[in-house]
Design a protein around this motif. Structure first.
Motif, mmCIF file in Angstrom:
data_model
loop_
_atom_site.group_PDB
_atom_site.id
_atom_site.type_symbol
_atom_site.label_atom_id
_atom_site.label_comp_id
_atom_site.label_asym_id
_atom_site.label_seq_id
_atom_site.Cartn_x
_atom_site.Cartn_y
_atom_site.Cartn_z
ATOM 1 N N GLN A 1 -6.599 -5.937 -13.369
ATOM 2 C CA GLN A 1 -6.291 -6.478 -12.110
ATOM 3 C C GLN A 1 -6.316 -7.981 -12.386
ATOM 4 N N ARG B 1 -1.004 -4.265 -7.923
ATOM 5 C CA ARG B 1 -1.743 -2.877 -7.703
ATOM 6 C C ARG B 1 -0.819 -1.989 -8.394
ATOM 7 N N LEU C 1 -7.713 0.667 -5.684
ATOM 8 C CA LEU C 1 -6.400 0.195 -5.555
ATOM 9 C C LEU C 1 -5.864 1.090 -4.365
#
Length: 370
Positions: free
Chosen positions: A93, A226, A351
């Motif tokens: 991420q 995401r 997520l």
């Protein structure tokens, strides 16, 4: 479209698997839990030294420049051993936020440190229990100072810096880099179902906040990252599901009842066969996601949702079945079954929970009206 890894990628898989088998036995996971550290710092440094974290980071920023297929190979092996590492936060991420939205200076400062395991990044979006949504962001930035609270923040206790979602005085949603060791930042560890992965409550009280790049990408950036992070997370789930199935199989072959191994009982065979089918379905969807991610395809949102739904279901089924095959012993702390069950529950909510990804999959599959 190639649904198998190349010979070089298979060699990478073998190398990473040997490394984790040597450096991350299940006792290492238990050591992290007992110590309450939330991650294995020594293993993190070793993984960084092996360049495993750097596979998808460009060479000009200290990475290996190999690609996302190689990152997925590493992710599966991390999942197989339940590696107590901040890969989901820092590599899947934060590194992506920096690569896509960061300024050149921010990339050159932080990406080489992530690649070498010299720094850990955290993503601070949530402000309480519930789904991540733009309208739930209340943290504020004024005059370069950040005020607000984020909870839970995965790997928040171990992280050196965080990318924080906040609003400015014009109510514009943006993202900001905050060094977590600076003044105006207070951190508190919070308990979760999987104690091998640390989480924190972080309170910002006038902390210095630097806009990420231009700082005005909005919630669309969250959805973009995401989808990209969903693919390696799915590979971690596939790896964990495979290992849980192997443990259940091995126990069933060695456990005798009524003079025969319980693996010969039809109920056990059917259960493990169902787990195997779910695992293979998850793997095929994960491979589709890996292709879409590596090719930067416009099909990535659909592929990511497919991978997440299938991998979440597979890991949850495999970990629960592993406990059931072990019987009453499987529920005890002394056996390792609960470690897979805990990790499956944690990754299922990472997520966004299963319902979010199921809704997205239905949306993408809905026929377009003529």
């Amino acid at each position: 479209m190639q649904f198998e890894f190349s010979d070089e990628q298979q060699e990478l898989r073998d190398s990473v698997r040997r490394f984790f088998e040597r450096e991350c036995p299940v006792t290492a996971v238990r050591t992290v839990i007992d110590a309450g550290t939330g991650y294995d710092a020594a293993l993190w440094r070793k993984v960084g030294a092996g360049a495993f974290l750097a596979t998808a980071i460009p060479e000009e920023y200290g990475g290996a420049g190999a690609g996302y297929l190689e990152l997925c190979v590493v992710a599966e092996e991390c999942g197989r051993v339940l590696a107590p590492l901040p890969t989901v936060s820092s590599v899947y991420q934060v590194a992506e936020y920096l690569a896509i939205a960061g300024s050149e200076e921010q990339k050159r400062r932080w990406l080489p440190k992530i690649a070498a395991a010299e720094a850990i990044g955290a993503l601070a979006l949530n402000e309480g229990v519930g789904e991540m949504r733009a309208d739930r962001v209340a943290a504020r930035v004024s005059g370069g100072k950040l005020t607000g609270e984020k909870l839970p923040v995965a790997d928040g206790m171990a992280a050196d810096f965080a990318i924080v979602a906040a609003r400015d005085n014009a109510e514009t949603l943006g993202f900001y880099l905050v060094e977590l060791g600076a003044a105006g930042v207070a951190r508190e560890a919070v308990q979760t179902l999987d104690p091998s992965r640390g989480h924190a409550r972080i309170v910002f009280s006038g902390a210095e906040a630097e806009p990420l790049g231009k700082g005005d990408r909005g919630w669309a950036l969250v959805e973009q990252i995401r989808d990209r992070a969903a693919v390696p997370v799915a590979f971690e789930q596939v790896g964990g599901a495979d290992r849980a199935l192997a443990e259940a199989r091995d126990y069933a072959l060695g456990r005798y009842a009524f003079g025969r191994p319980i693996a010969s009982f039809q109920a056990i065979k059917h259960m493990l066969a169902d787990v195997y089918v779910a695992n293979e379905l998850a793997r095929s969807n994960a491979y589709y996601g890996a292709w879409a991610l590596s090719a930067d395809s416009d099909k990535l949102p659909l592929a990511a949702a497919s991978a997440r739904v299938a991998a979440t279901a597979a890991f949850q089924r495999a970990s629960a079945s592993n406990i059931q095959v072990h019987g009453g012993m499987g529920f005890t702390w002394e056996y390792d079954c609960h470690l897979y069950y805990r990790r499956s529950a944690y990754l299922a909510l990472t997520l966004g929970g299963p319902s979010l990804w199921e809704d997205r999959l239905i949306e993408f599959r809905r026929p377009v009206a003529a």
